[in-house]
Every structure is written in structure tokens, then in C-alpha cells.
Design a protein around this motif. Structure first.
Motif, PDB file in Angstrom:
ATOM      1  N   THR A 110       0.809  -1.233   0.000  1.00  0.00           N
ATOM      2  CA  THR A 110       0.000   0.000   0.000  1.00  0.00           C
ATOM      3  C   THR A 110       0.840   1.279   0.000  1.00  0.00           C
ATOM      4  N   PHE A 111       2.105   1.176  -0.380  1.00  0.00           N
ATOM      5  CA  PHE A 111       3.016   2.330  -0.290  1.00  0.00           C
ATOM      6  C   PHE A 111       3.049   3.065  -1.638  1.00  0.00           C
ATOM      7  N   ALA A 112       1.991   3.812  -1.917  1.00  0.00           N
ATOM      8  CA  ALA A 112       1.798   4.412  -3.244  1.00  0.00           C
ATOM      9  C   ALA A 112       2.832   5.489  -3.565  1.00  0.00           C
ATOM     10  N   THR A 113       3.154   6.345  -2.605  1.00  0.00           N
ATOM     11  CA  THR A 113       4.081   7.452  -2.863  1.00  0.00           C
ATOM     12  C   THR A 113       5.496   6.937  -3.112  1.00  0.00           C
ATOM     13  N   THR A 114       5.915   5.968  -2.300  1.00  0.00           N
ATOM     14  CA  THR A 114       7.238   5.366  -2.503  1.00  0.00           C
ATOM     15  C   THR A 114       7.298   4.647  -3.849  1.00  0.00           C
ATOM     16  N   LEU A 115       6.230   3.958  -4.205  1.00  0.00           N
ATOM     17  CA  LEU A 115       6.166   3.274  -5.492  1.00  0.00           C
ATOM     18  C   LEU A 115       6.298   4.276  -6.646  1.00  0.00           C
ATOM     19  N   THR A 116       5.672   5.441  -6.500  1.00  0.00           N
ATOM     20  CA  THR A 116       5.765   6.472  -7.535  1.00  0.00           C
ATOM     21  C   THR A 116       7.196   6.979  -7.687  1.00  0.00           C
ATOM     22  N   ILE A 161      10.140  19.698  -8.618  1.00  0.00           N
ATOM     23  CA  ILE A 161       9.733  19.632  -7.209  1.00  0.00           C
ATOM     24  C   ILE A 161       8.225  19.837  -7.070  1.00  0.00           C
ATOM     25  N   LEU A 162       7.675  20.774  -7.840  1.00  0.00           N
ATOM     26  CA  LEU A 162       6.228  21.020  -7.795  1.00  0.00           C
ATOM     27  C   LEU A 162       5.447  19.782  -8.229  1.00  0.00           C
ATOM     28  N   ASN A 163       5.921  19.092  -9.258  1.00  0.00           N
ATOM     29  CA  ASN A 163       5.272  17.858  -9.690  1.00  0.00           C
ATOM     30  C   ASN A 163       5.292  16.807  -8.595  1.00  0.00           C
ATOM     31  N   GLY A 164       6.444  16.675  -7.938  1.00  0.00           N
ATOM     32  CA  GLY A 164       6.546  15.713  -6.838  1.00  0.00           C
ATOM     33  C   GLY A 164       5.614  16.055  -5.692  1.00  0.00           C
ATOM     34  N   ILE A 165       5.534  17.346  -5.356  1.00  0.00           N
ATOM     35  CA  ILE A 165       4.648  17.784  -4.276  1.00  0.00           C
ATOM     36  C   ILE A 165       3.187  17.512  -4.620  1.00  0.00           C
ATOM     37  N   SER A 166       2.801  17.751  -5.871  1.00  0.00           N
ATOM     38  CA  SER A 166       1.402  17.540  -6.264  1.00  0.00           C
ATOM     39  C   SER A 166       1.014  16.070  -6.146  1.00  0.00           C
ATOM     40  N   ILE A 167       1.939  15.169  -6.502  1.00  0.00           N
ATOM     41  CA  ILE A 167       1.660  13.734  -6.369  1.00  0.00           C
ATOM     42  C   ILE A 167       1.491  13.358  -4.903  1.00  0.00           C
ATOM     43  N   ASN A 178     -13.864  16.874   6.129  1.00  0.00           N
ATOM     44  CA  ASN A 178     -13.114  17.216   7.331  1.00  0.00           C
ATOM     45  C   ASN A 178     -12.141  18.327   6.967  1.00  0.00           C
ATOM     46  N   MET A 179     -11.754  19.128   7.940  1.00  0.00           N
ATOM     47  CA  MET A 179     -10.974  20.337   7.691  1.00  0.00           C
ATOM     48  C   MET A 179      -9.612  20.027   7.065  1.00  0.00           C
ATOM     49  N   LEU A 180      -8.867  19.088   7.685  1.00  0.00           N
ATOM     50  CA  LEU A 180      -7.536  18.757   7.185  1.00  0.00           C
ATOM     51  C   LEU A 180      -7.604  18.182   5.772  1.00  0.00           C
ATOM     52  N   GLY A 181      -8.561  17.274   5.548  1.00  0.00           N
ATOM     53  CA  GLY A 181      -8.706  16.672   4.227  1.00  0.00           C
ATOM     54  C   GLY A 181      -9.074  17.701   3.166  1.00  0.00           C
ATOM     55  N   SER A 182      -9.921  18.670   3.538  1.00  0.00           N
ATOM     56  CA  SER A 182     -10.332  19.701   2.587  1.00  0.00           C
ATOM     57  C   SER A 182      -9.160  20.596   2.202  1.00  0.00           C
ATOM     58  N   VAL A 183      -8.316  20.958   3.187  1.00  0.00           N
ATOM     59  CA  VAL A 183      -7.145  21.790   2.904  1.00  0.00           C
ATOM     60  C   VAL A 183      -6.163  21.043   2.003  1.00  0.00           C
ATOM     61  N   LEU A 184      -5.936  19.762   2.305  1.00  0.00           N
ATOM     62  CA  LEU A 184      -5.031  18.959   1.482  1.00  0.00           C
ATOM     63  C   LEU A 184      -5.559  18.831   0.052  1.00  0.00           C
ATOM     64  N   SER A 185      -6.870  18.663  -0.087  1.00  0.00           N
ATOM     65  CA  SER A 185      -7.477  18.553  -1.420  1.00  0.00           C
ATOM     66  C   SER A 185      -7.324  19.846  -2.207  1.00  0.00           C
ATOM     67  N   LEU A 186      -7.535  20.981  -1.544  1.00  0.00           N
ATOM     68  CA  LEU A 186      -7.379  22.276  -2.202  1.00  0.00           C
ATOM     69  C   LEU A 186      -5.952  22.471  -2.693  1.00  0.00           C
ATOM     70  N   LEU A 187      -4.977  22.155  -1.827  1.00  0.00           N
ATOM     71  CA  LEU A 187      -3.567  22.278  -2.215  1.00  0.00           C
ATOM     72  C   LEU A 187      -3.225  21.317  -3.355  1.00  0.00           C
ATOM     73  N   ALA A 188      -3.799  20.105  -3.312  1.00  0.00           N
ATOM     74  CA  ALA A 188      -3.550  19.120  -4.360  1.00  0.00           C
ATOM     75  C   ALA A 188      -4.078  19.596  -5.705  1.00  0.00           C
ATOM     76  N   VAL A 189      -5.274  20.183  -5.700  1.00  0.00           N
ATOM     77  CA  VAL A 189      -5.873  20.679  -6.948  1.00  0.00           C
ATOM     78  C   VAL A 189      -5.027  21.809  -7.535  1.00  0.00           C
ATOM     79  N   VAL A 190      -4.654  22.777  -6.709  1.00  0.00           N
ATOM     80  CA  VAL A 190      -3.900  23.943  -7.195  1.00  0.00           C
ATOM     81  C   VAL A 190      -2.536  23.525  -7.731  1.00  0.00           C
ATOM     82  N   THR A 191      -1.799  22.707  -6.967  1.00  0.00           N
ATOM     83  CA  THR A 191      -0.458  22.301  -7.404  1.00  0.00           C
ATOM     84  C   THR A 191      -0.518  21.445  -8.673  1.00  0.00           C
ATOM     85  N   THR A 192      -1.534  20.575  -8.767  1.00  0.00           N
ATOM     86  CA  THR A 192      -1.675  19.736  -9.963  1.00  0.00           C
ATOM     87  C   THR A 192      -1.975  20.591 -11.191  1.00  0.00           C
TER      88      THR A 192
END
Length: 353
Positions: free
Chosen positions: A39-45, A80-86, A150-164
Motif C-alpha cells: 500500500t506504499f503508493a508514494t514510494t512506489l511512484t 519539485i512542484l510535480n513531486g509535491i502535487s503527487i 473534514n478540515m484537514l482533508g479539505s485543505v489537502l485537497s485544495l492544495l492538491a488541486v492547485v499544485t496539480t
């Protein structure tokens, strides 16, 4: 074969390669994660990107493409931005429900349209907007099940959308600005993406799974699927840059939703995943949206090509005829000495400006 026909053939090839490779890697990773428990998706990427870089390095050594260095700061920032978005997308999935994560992915298209409209003055016709709305509605019906917030999940989703969105827009603009191919850009940015995810991957995966990637039991079956996933990822990463460079970030996202529908269908046929009337209805609506989007895009492309072809003879004629040149905003100015004349032409703005 004309240049336009070659470009269309290359675009179709890039889109086809992207669909086939992406659906293949999703099925492979589904077996790796769901069946074998890796289940280690980020490391696999990060391993995907490392293998991609090594493959491109071999291709460079074999002189299959030319290395073209350009602005190192732009390459590093982009990588780096691509890596952060993933990483943020994976965190968004980990801290949100599957339904809200699917809504996050749906939000990428309108966000991309908004950013390109505001900062690049790109215009999207009402027909294109209408087709995108149909597409998003269909994918939403097919994939969105629950919307637990949830608050944390919503913030992470917003950052994910913008960076992507920013990363995908940069993929297109960098290729055009620095006159580099998708292969050249991928080769230079891959190390930065891989290092970013290789350093943060084990930490993020440990946070999401409460497991240590280095303590996992690597059986021969797990290793086989990891190697297979890494090999397929070379095609996935290459086709991603190729599609965005030849088309646009919005078209790439439309293609991504097509892949989502295909994964749902293949999941039902091959893996017997749950499938009901809502999934079928959503896929049908999404396919209609894709067909309408493709149709309007082709019509607008043909219109732009015809406008360009009609403008070129007019521009050549205006250079020959002083009267037409004057009507178009050109003039002959004397410097007052009577000996030297300078010709100034008013700049013409393109439709995209």
C-alpha cells in the motif's frame, strides 16, 4: 503527408498510448495494492520516476533523443512542484473519503480553465464549457459515492488541486517557451520529482498506512508486480508529457476521466468489481461529454487553421502594397533628415491574447 496530418497522427498516437498505459498500470497497481497488500503508493511512484529517468538516460546514450539543457531553476521548480502535487493527491486520498477524493479530481478541470483564463488570457467557448460540464457530471455520477468532509482533508485537497493544475499548465508552457520536447523535459525534471518523492514517500506512506515500507515482506510475486508497474510507468510518464505538450492541460484531464471510466469497466469485466446502474449511467453521460468536447475542439482547431491560412496571404500582400499597409496600421516615418526612413508596424494581437 502534410505537417497538419502528421501532427494529428502524432496526437492520436500520444492519446492512445496514454490511455493504454494508464489503464494497464492502474490494473497492475490494483493487484499490487489490493491483492498483495503493498500500500506504499508514494514510494512506489518515486521508484516509477527513478526507472523512467534510467530508461531515458539509456535512450540518450543510444542517441534516440538530443539533450537540450535550459533554465535550471525552471526545471528544478517544475520537478519539485510535480513531486509535491503527487504527494498531496495521495494525502488527499488518505485523509478523505473516496467520494470526496473523486470530487477533488473533478475540480482539476474547472480550476485549470480558471487559471488559464486569468493568467494566460485563454478563451474557452461556451460550447467547450458545456461539453466539459456534461463530462464532469457523468464522471461524478459514476464515481462519487459519499462526501464526508473534514478540515484537514479539505485543505489537502485544495492544495492538491492547485499544485496539480499549475504543474500541468507548466508542462505545456515550458515545452513551448524553451522549445523542448516532452522527452527532453521529462528527462531533466525526472530526478527532481524522484528525489522529492523518494525522501518524503516513506514518511507519507507510514503516516497513511501505519506500516514501514522497508519492513514489508517482499515476496517474488510482489517484486514481479513492482517491476512490471515500474516498466509500465515509463510509458505513462512519457505519454503524459507528450499529451500535454501536443494538446493542453484541459484535454489531458478529459483524457484522464476517460481512463477512469475504462478502469471502472475493466474492473467489472476482469476483477468483478461491484457495478450498478449509476455507474453505467455515469459512464454513458461522461462518454457523451467526451465526444462533444472532441467534436467542438476539432471544429475550433479547423477554424483557427483556416483563419491562419487566410491571414498569411493578406500579410504578404500588405507588405507589397503601401496603401494596404497604411490601412493595417503601418506607416512610413521620416527622421527629419530626409535620408533615412523607418517603417513601423502596429503589433497585431492574436485571439489568445
Amino acid at each position: 503527408m502534410s505537417e497538419g496530418q502528421k501532427f494529428q497522427l502524432g496526437t492520436i498516437g500520444a492519446l492512445s498510448l496514454s490511455v493504454v498505459s494508464s489503464v494497464s498500470i492502474v490494473i497492475c497497481n490494483k493487484a499490487l495494492i489490493s491483492t498483495l497488500g503493498f500500500t506504499f503508493a508514494t514510494t512506489l511512484t518515486s521508484w516509477h520516476l527513478l526507472v523512467t529517468f534510467c530508461s531515458l538516460h539509456v535512450a540518450l546514450w543510444m542517441k534516440m533523443f538530443e539533450h537540450k539543457p535550459f533554465d535550471p531553476r525552471a526545471v528544478m521548480g517544475f520537478g519539485i512542484l510535480n513531486g509535491i502535487s503527487i504527494g498531496l493527491l495521495n494525502l488527499s486520498l488518505g485523509f478523505n473519503s473516496v467520494g470526496f477524493y473523486q470530487m477533488t479530481k473533478l475540480a482539476i478541470i474547472p480550476c485549470t480553465v480558471l487559471l488559464e483564463t486569468l493568467f494566460f488570457r485563454k478563451k474557452f467557448s461556451r460550447k467547450i464549457q458545456f461539453s466539459l460540464t456534461i463530462l464532469l457530471l457523468g464522471v461524478g455520477i459514476a464515481t462519487v459515492t459519499d462526501l464526508q468532509l473534514n478540515m484537514l482533508g479539505s485543505v489537502l485537497s485544495l492544495l492538491a488541486v492547485v499544485t496539480t493544475c499549475v504543474a500541468q499548465i507548466m508542462t505545456n508552457t515550458i515545452q513551448k517557451k524553451f522549445k523542448v520536447s516532452s522527452t527532453q523535459l521529462l528527462y531533466q525534471s525526472c530526478p527532481y520529482q524522484a528525489i522529492t518523492l523518494f525522501v518524503t514517500g516513506p514518511f507519507l506512506d507510514g503516516l497513511l498506512t501505519n506500516q514501514n515500507v522497508f519492513a514489508f515482506k517482499y515476496t517474488s510475486q510482489v517484486v514481479f508486480f513492482i517491476v512490471l508497474s515500474c516498466l509500465i510507468s515509463v510509458s505513462v510518464n512519457f505519454s503524459t508529457f507528450l499529451v500535454i505538450g501536443k494538446t493542453s492541460p484541459v484535454t489531458y484531464q478529459v483524457l484522464g476521466h476517460l481512463k477512469t471510466c475504462l478502469v471502472l469497466a475493466f474492473g467489472y469485466v476482469l476483477l468483478r468489481d461491484p457495478f450498478d446502474w449509476r455507474n453505467i449511467l455515469g459512464i454513458l453521460v461522461a462518454v457523451i461529454g467526451m465526444v462533444v468536447y472532441s467534436y467542438y475542439c476539432s471544429i475550433e482547431t479547423q477554424q483557427k487553421a483556416s483563419e491562419t491560412s487566410t491571414q498569411l496571404p493578406q500579410m504578404k500582400e500588405s507588405e507589397k502594397d503601401p496603401l494596404i499597409a497604411a490601412e493595417n496600421g503601418s506607416g512610413v516615418l521620416s527622421d527629419g533628415g530626409g535620408g533615412v526612413q523607418q517603417k513601423t508596424v502596429a503589433p497585431q494581437r492574436s485571439r489568445g491574447d
